[in-house]
Design a protein around this motif. Structure first.
Motif, PDB file in Angstrom:
ATOM      1  N   TYR A  98      -7.815  -9.683   0.328  1.00 21.41           N
ATOM      2  CA  TYR A  98      -6.398  -9.369   0.508  1.00 21.41           C
ATOM      3  C   TYR A  98      -5.812 -10.353   1.512  1.00 21.41           C
ATOM      4  O   TYR A  98      -6.326 -10.505   2.625  1.00 21.41           O
TER       5      TYR A  98
ATOM      6  N   TRP B 189      -4.866  -2.047   4.574  1.00 23.32           N
ATOM      7  CA  TRP B 189      -6.050  -2.724   4.040  1.00 23.32           C
ATOM      8  C   TRP B 189      -7.071  -2.964   5.160  1.00 23.32           C
ATOM      9  O   TRP B 189      -8.286  -2.802   4.954  1.00 23.32           O
TER      10      TRP B 189
ATOM     11  N   THR C  72       0.825  -1.204   0.000  1.00 22.84           N
ATOM     12  CA  THR C  72       0.000   0.000   0.000  1.00 22.84           C
ATOM     13  C   THR C  72       0.860   1.254   0.000  1.00 22.84           C
ATOM     14  O   THR C  72       0.369   2.342  -0.276  1.00 22.84           O
TER      15      THR C  72
ATOM     16  N   VAL D 234      -5.121   1.642  -2.272  1.00 24.12           N
ATOM     17  CA  VAL D 234      -6.245   1.560  -1.347  1.00 24.12           C
ATOM     18  C   VAL D 234      -7.400   2.435  -1.831  1.00 24.12           C
ATOM     19  O   VAL D 234      -8.562   2.008  -1.846  1.00 24.12           O
TER      20      VAL D 234
END
Length: 469
Positions: free
Chosen positions: A397, A415, A318, A385
């Motif tokens: 995920y 996440w 991320t 995200v």
């Protein structure tokens, strides 16, 4: 065109990390990937010199045969006597078998297989004019192959983990069919394999998307083939799978053209469209499953495709990849008692490169952290995200708890923060698993990827159940 061979962990999204650890190919692994010098756990490779090594060998008996040299190396390796192990090597190669590298080799064996028990098999042969001693090491949870090559004057030239792939125990060959194909997106031919359930006229499907570096369709790393494990495991459970060679593995890509669209997203969109047109695949029930960079881009692939039944991220970053890479170097510097003396210099070089990436002060064909500037520029401003939050499809995920390349604390937590209460987003963490979803214990090191292993069955079962929900 012949694939370029570079280093093992680039295929797993960690460019150059294996170079620090001293990983190299010396035969006995699968085809190259990200730079996949596919065996992973070799001491026969250029590496940062370890300043604390003595290498004088004065306190040990000289081995009198190749087998004795190989056995002596194993004894020193698992006793933590790394200087003595280094002294067994040809002097010109001792800088490639420093205590830091040998320690990581031992940590790799222990991480994947547990504590060393004994040598259960020995075979000798001649390879390229050198005596080769193939040892079978019995570890706590598995056996591991270890090949040591020895010169005529009984000095060690190389030592590698030299195993061969074995089908995952949960993959039932009687329950799936595999066929070979060629995808042809944008002037490149990509070898591909379709794995379909044998007892279904039509099945839900997934397309597997690679990480950042060159990789074959199996994501071959040493003796392991994680994508083949996934494909055959899922097909055994009723899900059709398409896996294909990555563009940077199959074809030459000019540095200035090495954008995330050109090497990842566009080919994945082509693969999804091609896969839906098969009679044995349910066209409205095809999901995208990405790993590492492919997982990071899975929301964008889903957004652009507009038809996927779901988006799955296996070890999905991320954060900006430059930050991910810097943290990997920090991890490798902290593992074990011996630190290669060159690692701080490399960290400083990477820090400068990361700053260039942040400021945009680079050319598209300039190499930064092992990748062309074009890739870094194409990722600028992308937020996985936020992109995922804009999707109206189910998502899943998955994260390994022992993954030091994409981490629970820095990536999976994001996440969780975004989707912890979402009904249509599943979040799964597996404490014993590394970046390739291979089980292990203790510190994660690159060499563990070379030890024969298989993707955790729990991941395959969970993913199959989610895809068929």
């Amino acid at each position: 065109m012949a694939p370029t061979r570079r280093r093992v962990l680039q295929a797993l999204g960690a460019a150059s990390a294996a170079a620090i650890a001293g990983c190299s190919s010396d035969g006995g692994g699968g085809s190259g990937d990200d730079g996949n010098d596919s065996t992973g756990g070799s001491t026969d490779a250029p590496a940062a010199d370890d300043g604390d090594a003595t290498g004088d060998g004065s306190a040990q008996d000289e081995p009198q045969s190749p087998e004795a040299a190989a056995r002596q190396l194993v004894d020193h390796l698992f006793a933590g006597e790394y200087e003595a192990g280094q002294a067994l090597f040809v002097e010109a190669y001792q800088s490639r078998a420093t205590p830091a590298i040998l320690e990581r080799l031992r940590l790799g064996f222990n991480a994947a297989g547990g504590a060393f028990q004994e040598i259960t098999g020995v075979e000798t042969s001649v390879r390229s004019g050198l005596d080769a001693v193939d040892l079978t090491l019995q570890l706590e949870r598995t056996t591991a192959p270890f090949r040591v090559t020895v010169t005529q004057d009984v000095q060690i030239r190389s030592a590698i983990i030299a195993g061969e792939y074995e089908r995952a125990s949960y993959a039932d060959a009687g329950r799936f069919d595999a066929t070979e194909h060629t995808l042809e997106p944008g002037g490149c031919q990509l070898g591909a394999t379709v794995t379909t359930p044998a007892d279904a006229e039509q099945a839900p499907g997934v397309v597997l998307v690679h990480g950042s570096g060159p990789s074959d369709r199996d994501l071959t790393v040493g003796a392991n083939k994680p994508y083949r494990d996934l494909a055959e495991g899922l097909a055994s459970r009723g899900v059709a799978v398409l896996r294909y060679e990555k563009r940077t593995f199959a074809c030459n890509v000019a540095a200035a053209e090495h954008t995330v669209d050109h090497v990842t997203v566009d080919d994945a969109l082509h693969a999804l469209s091609w896969f839906r047109n098969r009679d044995d695949v349910l066209a409205d029930d095809v999901a995208v499953v990405g790993h590492s960079l492919g997982a990071m881009m899975a929301p964008e692939i889903a957004r652009r495709d507009g038809r996927v039944a779901g988006a799955v991220g296996l070890a999905a970053p991320t954060r900006p990849l430059a930050d991910v890479f810097l943290d990997q170097v920090d991890h490798l510097a902290s593992v074990g008692e011996h630190t290669p003396s060159g690692i701080e210099q490399q960290r400083n070089q990477w820090q400068r490169a990361a700053e260039q990436i942040r400021t945009g002060n680079f050319e598209d064909d300039e190499s930064l952290l092992g990748y062309p500037g074009a890739l870094w520029r194409s990722l600028d401003g992308y937020d996985p995200v936020a992109t995922a939050e804009g999707l109206d499809v189910p998502q899943h995920y998955l994260q390994g708890g022992r993954d030091y390349q994409v981490t629970v604390e820095d990536d999976f937590a994001a996440w969780q923060s975004a989707f912890g209460d979402a009904d249509d987003v599943a979040l799964s963490a597996y404490d014993p698993l590394n970046h390739a979803f291979l089980p292990g214990q203790g510190p994660s090191v690159p060499q563990a990827y070379a030890v024969p292993n298989q993707v955790s069955e729990s991941v395959v079962a969970d993913l199959a159940a989610w895809l068929q929900r």
